[in-house]
Design a protein around this motif. Structure first.
Motif, PDB file in Angstrom:
ATOM      1  N   THR A  65      16.484  -8.436 -18.231  1.00 21.50           N
ATOM      2  CA  THR A  65      16.734  -8.333 -16.790  1.00 21.50           C
ATOM      3  C   THR A  65      15.782  -7.323 -16.168  1.00 21.50           C
ATOM      4  OG1 THR A  65      19.074  -8.845 -17.127  1.00 21.50           O
ATOM      5  CG2 THR A  65      18.461  -7.810 -15.036  1.00 21.50           C
ATOM      6  N   ARG A  66      14.885  -7.822 -15.310  1.00 23.19           N
ATOM      7  CA  ARG A  66      14.023  -6.906 -14.565  1.00 23.19           C
ATOM      8  C   ARG A  66      14.868  -6.244 -13.485  1.00 23.19           C
ATOM      9  NH1 ARG A  66       8.706  -8.990 -12.263  1.00 23.19           N
ATOM     10  NH2 ARG A  66       8.181  -6.788 -12.513  1.00 23.19           N
ATOM     11  N   TYR A  67      14.546  -5.014 -13.164  1.00 24.39           N
ATOM     12  CA  TYR A  67      15.389  -4.282 -12.210  1.00 24.39           C
ATOM     13  C   TYR A  67      14.532  -3.565 -11.170  1.00 24.39           C
ATOM     14  CZ  TYR A  67      14.121  -0.172 -15.015  1.00 24.39           C
ATOM     15  OH  TYR A  67      13.437   0.807 -15.670  1.00 24.39           O
ATOM     16  N   ALA A  68      15.126  -3.395 -10.021  1.00 27.65           N
ATOM     17  CA  ALA A  68      14.459  -2.676  -8.926  1.00 27.65           C
ATOM     18  C   ALA A  68      15.489  -1.872  -8.162  1.00 27.65           C
ATOM     19  CB  ALA A  68      13.749  -3.653  -7.990  1.00 27.65           C
ATOM     20  N   GLU A  69      14.983  -0.868  -7.461  1.00 28.12           N
ATOM     21  CA  GLU A  69      15.863  -0.009  -6.665  1.00 28.12           C
ATOM     22  C   GLU A  69      15.159   0.365  -5.372  1.00 28.12           C
ATOM     23  OE1 GLU A  69      18.097   4.377  -6.927  1.00 28.12           O
ATOM     24  OE2 GLU A  69      16.984   3.572  -8.645  1.00 28.12           O
ATOM     25  N   LEU A  70      15.895   0.297  -4.275  1.00 26.44           N
ATOM     26  CA  LEU A  70      15.411   0.769  -2.984  1.00 26.44           C
ATOM     27  C   LEU A  70      16.067   2.114  -2.707  1.00 26.44           C
ATOM     28  CD1 LEU A  70      13.478  -0.919  -1.066  1.00 26.44           C
ATOM     29  CD2 LEU A  70      14.628  -2.250  -2.842  1.00 26.44           C
ATOM     30  N   ALA A  71      15.267   3.134  -2.410  1.00 23.68           N
ATOM     31  CA  ALA A  71      15.799   4.473  -2.174  1.00 23.68           C
ATOM     32  C   ALA A  71      15.047   5.112  -1.012  1.00 23.68           C
ATOM     33  CB  ALA A  71      15.674   5.330  -3.427  1.00 23.68           C
ATOM     34  N   VAL A  72      15.617   6.159  -0.466  1.00 28.72           N
ATOM     35  CA  VAL A  72      14.994   6.918   0.621  1.00 28.72           C
ATOM     36  C   VAL A  72      14.549   8.262   0.059  1.00 28.72           C
ATOM     37  CG1 VAL A  72      15.321   7.956   2.896  1.00 28.72           C
ATOM     38  CG2 VAL A  72      16.424   5.776   2.348  1.00 28.72           C
ATOM     39  N   ALA A  73      13.276   8.598   0.242  1.00 30.32           N
ATOM     40  CA  ALA A  73      12.729   9.837  -0.307  1.00 30.32           C
ATOM     41  C   ALA A  73      13.355  11.052   0.365  1.00 30.32           C
ATOM     42  CB  ALA A  73      11.216   9.862  -0.135  1.00 30.32           C
ATOM     43  N   GLU A  74      13.748  12.030  -0.437  1.00 34.32           N
ATOM     44  CA  GLU A  74      14.354  13.245   0.092  1.00 34.32           C
ATOM     45  C   GLU A  74      13.318  14.286   0.476  1.00 34.32           C
ATOM     46  OE1 GLU A  74      17.101  14.691  -2.765  1.00 34.32           O
ATOM     47  OE2 GLU A  74      18.504  13.004  -2.519  1.00 34.32           O
ATOM     48  N   ARG A  75      12.121  14.220  -0.112  1.00 30.20           N
ATOM     49  CA  ARG A  75      11.093  15.214   0.169  1.00 30.20           C
ATOM     50  C   ARG A  75       9.713  14.575   0.021  1.00 30.20           C
ATOM     51  NH1 ARG A  75      13.140  16.413  -4.861  1.00 30.20           N
ATOM     52  NH2 ARG A  75      14.598  17.898  -3.971  1.00 30.20           N
ATOM     53  N   ARG A  76       8.710  15.242   0.552  1.00 25.93           N
ATOM     54  CA  ARG A  76       7.335  14.769   0.400  1.00 25.93           C
ATOM     55  C   ARG A  76       6.906  14.935  -1.052  1.00 25.93           C
ATOM     56  NH1 ARG A  76       1.807  16.384   0.987  1.00 25.93           N
ATOM     57  NH2 ARG A  76       0.641  14.928   2.317  1.00 25.93           N
ATOM     58  N   SER A  77       6.314  13.893  -1.625  1.00 25.44           N
ATOM     59  CA  SER A  77       5.908  13.976  -3.031  1.00 25.44           C
ATOM     60  C   SER A  77       4.801  12.976  -3.306  1.00 25.44           C
ATOM     61  CB  SER A  77       7.109  13.710  -3.949  1.00 25.44           C
ATOM     62  OG  SER A  77       7.643  12.426  -3.698  1.00 25.44           O
ATOM     63  N   TRP A  78       4.166  13.147  -4.477  1.00 23.80           N
ATOM     64  CA  TRP A  78       3.131  12.223  -4.927  1.00 23.80           C
ATOM     65  C   TRP A  78       3.767  11.140  -5.790  1.00 23.80           C
ATOM     66  CZ3 TRP A  78      -1.877  12.418  -3.349  1.00 23.80           C
ATOM     67  CH2 TRP A  78      -2.294  13.591  -2.705  1.00 23.80           C
ATOM     68  N   THR A  79       3.304   9.913  -5.638  1.00 24.35           N
ATOM     69  CA  THR A  79       3.775   8.793  -6.446  1.00 24.35           C
ATOM     70  C   THR A  79       2.566   8.011  -6.942  1.00 24.35           C
ATOM     71  OG1 THR A  79       3.877   7.044  -4.749  1.00 24.35           O
ATOM     72  CG2 THR A  79       5.717   8.610  -4.832  1.00 24.35           C
ATOM     73  N   THR A  80       2.817   7.032  -7.784  1.00 23.40           N
ATOM     74  CA  THR A  80       1.725   6.185  -8.278  1.00 23.40           C
ATOM     75  C   THR A  80       1.127   5.320  -7.179  1.00 23.40           C
ATOM     76  OG1 THR A  80       3.382   4.552  -8.952  1.00 23.40           O
ATOM     77  CG2 THR A  80       2.608   6.104 -10.630  1.00 23.40           C
ATOM     78  N   ARG A  81       1.823   5.213  -6.038  1.00 19.15           N
ATOM     79  CA  ARG A  81       1.315   4.442  -4.891  1.00 19.15           C
ATOM     80  C   ARG A  81       0.771   5.344  -3.797  1.00 19.15           C
ATOM     81  NH1 ARG A  81       0.136  -0.605  -5.499  1.00 19.15           N
ATOM     82  NH2 ARG A  81       0.542  -0.957  -3.297  1.00 19.15           N
ATOM     83  N   GLY A  82       0.652   6.639  -4.071  1.00 21.21           N
ATOM     84  CA  GLY A  82       0.130   7.566  -3.072  1.00 21.21           C
ATOM     85  C   GLY A  82       1.196   8.545  -2.605  1.00 21.21           C
ATOM     86  N   VAL A  83       0.885   9.223  -1.502  1.00 15.34           N
ATOM     87  CA  VAL A  83       1.790  10.242  -0.979  1.00 15.34           C
ATOM     88  C   VAL A  83       2.985   9.578  -0.304  1.00 15.34           C
ATOM     89  CG1 VAL A  83       2.043  12.175   0.629  1.00 15.34           C
ATOM     90  CG2 VAL A  83      -0.091  11.872  -0.641  1.00 15.34           C
ATOM     91  N   CYS A  84       4.155  10.102  -0.595  1.00 17.39           N
ATOM     92  CA  CYS A  84       5.390   9.603   0.010  1.00 17.39           C
ATOM     93  C   CYS A  84       5.976  10.722   0.863  1.00 17.39           C
ATOM     94  CB  CYS A  84       6.369   9.194  -1.096  1.00 17.39           C
ATOM     95  SG  CYS A  84       8.044   8.937  -0.519  1.00 17.39           S
ATOM     96  N   GLU A  85       6.183  10.465   2.138  1.00 12.81           N
ATOM     97  CA  GLU A  85       6.756  11.467   3.039  1.00 12.81           C
ATOM     98  C   GLU A  85       8.282  11.439   2.976  1.00 12.81           C
ATOM     99  OE1 GLU A  85       4.940  13.616   4.517  1.00 12.81           O
ATOM    100  OE2 GLU A  85       2.968  12.695   4.198  1.00 12.81           O
TER     101      GLU A  85
END
Length: 535
Positions: free
Chosen positions: A432-452
């Motif tokens: 079973t492939r899985y995914a999650e939608l979440a709201v970022a709590e703080r500015r951080s770096w991710t594999t897709r770039g900067v997340c505000e």
């Protein structure tokens, strides 16, 4: 190895401490004769440190400073403190955090920790964890060198103070043991030495041959009739309290008049209250008058009547599934599928001891543990180790998302052999492939770039795949990416922050763009707005 305490060392300290307390837990429980001989000090210390370790692990994502790491450790211990010694330990860690926040070195931090812990106890008693902490702080203050040298000196003096605890507390001398809480603190300091130097000091001695006594069984009265014998208060009352400091001072006086073993720790209007009383209701009512008590725990101690009434244990069943999930809706789904569900919340980390209690109480010869996420693996492994010691066969399904747990439950068949059932459930979870939608709590770096802070994150199989501003649009994109690799069944689990109509919109999109794919949706009430599974 580092010779100076920093955030990475704090994390390593937590890991070493948790491992060491896991090994020493039963020994500490066995020598627990003061203030109550209820054989749980080792378990309480383990659960307290486990909560602290989980908080430090969560803080690592933000690349914390030393002050932030020790603050997380102290806050986690405060939330998860168990028993008298665990509550005092939480205050010791708070003192350590206050010292590092003020820019002090390890010497001053240990001194502040010992002073703060002693001030938190209504009636300090020598020959306990307080004496061991004071001795460690004094040795640290006089030690030359770097933090590693300071930790070595503190640990060595703590061991000496622990060995002397029976000379200062008759209840220990009569039982022929050292103080259980002090023993746990020495284990914690040894873990700090290991984190700083890589050295692994030998375990302290639990008994005292010099007393000529033997380690007494839990519940055995101390010969002098001091607190900790079956003649003490009937209940242990613990709760977290939201209240201003002046109200807490009034509360201390009220609780001190009601019972003993009073410890109130914390600050910044969040407090952890621990007391032994005969009138548990009065202790809780005093908290209500002071502020808002929550996470109230009332435990029956060995009181005047000779202990709690015997419980009726049901006949054991052959096999049970225990599922750990992050929402009440998910818990209901698991219960309907025949599992025993345990709901976890971010603000209340699950301890291995609590999970072990749940597993024992299903009274099954074989138990399958289903995890709702990878962060629970250490907790589950420790709980399984405790239960296996009682002869229960336990297997852990390494699900990384609740949707994988649901997939595993769907193929569970109690009539199969245990190993075959575990293999089938593991295979279903892994498929079973899985995914999650979440709201970022703080500015951080991710594999897709900067997340505000406030951005929507779409994570597929644990990796950030989408960053956006609109949850519905991100959900559409995540679902399309997952189904691009094929799939027959989509499972949607809606959380507390899911917008109205999201399930219908996603179902319609699947029907239009991905013919032949079925969609089922559930209200999971988990913190993240949406979980997706594709089988």
């Amino acid at each position: 190895m580092p010779n100076t305490l920093d955030a990475a060392t704090v994390h390593a300290w937590c890991e070493h401490a948790l491992d060491a307390l896991g090994v020493a837990r039963e020994t500490i429980d066995a020598i627990n004769v003061y203030p109550v001989a209820d054989a749980d000090t080792g378990t309480n210390l383990y659960l307290t440190v486990e909560s602290a370790a989980q908080a430090v692990e969560a803080a690592r994502a933000g690349e914390p400073t030393l002050a932030e790491a020790t603050a997380a450790m102290a806050h986690g211990a405060l939330l998860g403190a168990r028993g008298n010694s665990g509550t005092i330990l939480a205050q010791l860690l708070r003192g350590l955090a206050d010292g590092t926040a003020a820019g002090g070195d390890l010497r001053s931090a240990l001194d502040g920790a010992a002073r703060l812990a002693r001030a938190a106890v209504a009636r300090p008693v020598e020959g306990t964890i307080l004496s061991v902490a004071t001795a460690a702080a004094q040795a640290a203050a006089e030690a030359p060198g770097d933090d590693a040298d300071v930790a070595r000196a503190a640990c060595a003096e703590a061991r000496a103070a622990l060995a002397a605890t029976p000379d200062r507390l008759p209840a220990l001398a009569g039982a022929g043991v050292v103080d259980a809480g002090g023993y746990g603190l020495v284990v914690l300091l040894q873990a700090l030495v290991t984190a700083l130097t890589g050295e692994r000091p030998t375990e302290p001695l639990a008994d005292r041959a010099a007393t000529g006594g033997e380690v007494c069984a839990p519940g055995t009265p101390a010969p002098d009739g001091r607190p900790g014998t079956p003649g003490g208060p009937a209940f242990e009352v613990i709760y977290l309290l939201d209240a201003p400091a002046p109200a807490v001072e009034v509360l201390r006086r009220r609780l001190d008049a009601l019972g003993d073993s009073l410890v109130v720790v914390g600050g910044d209007e969040l407090w952890h209250v621990h007391v032994h009383v005969d009138d548990a209701g009065a202790a809780v009512e005093a908290g209500i008058e002071a502020g808002r008590p929550h996470r109230v725990r009332i435990t029956h101690l060995a009181g005047p009547a000779g202990g709690a009434a015997p419980t009726v244990v049901p006949d054991p069943v052959e096999r049970a599934v225990v599922a750990v999930v992050p929402g009440e809706g998910l818990a209901r789904l698991c219960t309907e599928a025949g599992a025993v569900a345990v709901t976890v919340r971010p603000e209340e980390p699950l301890g291995s001891g609590e999970l072990a209690v749940v597993v024992r109480e299903v009274h099954a010869r074989e138990v399958v543990l289903l995890l709702g996420g990878p962060e629970l693996r250490h907790t589950a492994a420790a709980a399984a180790q405790q239960v296996r010691a009682a002869g229960v066969r336990v297997a852990i399904i390494p699900a990384r998302s609740p949707v994988q747990s649901l997939a595993a439950l769907a193929v569970h068949a109690a009539e199969r052999r245990f190993d075959e059932d575990v293999v089938a459930m593991t295979a279903a979870a892994g498929a079973t492939r899985y995914a999650e939608l979440a709201v970022a709590e703080r500015r951080s770096w991710t594999t897709r770039g900067v997340c505000e802070a406030g951005a929507v994150l779409g994570m597929i199989d644990g990796d950030v795949a989408v960053i956006g501003d609109d949850l519905t649009a991100c959900a559409h994109e995540v679902l399309d990416r997952m189904l691009a690799a094929g799939g027959e069944l989509v499972t949607l689990v809606l959380g507390t922050g899911a917008p109205d109509g999201l399930s219908r919109l996603l179902r319609d999109r699947v029907r239009r763009a991905h013919l032949g794919v079925d969609v089922v949706s559930y209200a999971g009430h988990q913190p993240s707005p949406l979980l997706i599974g594709v089988e």
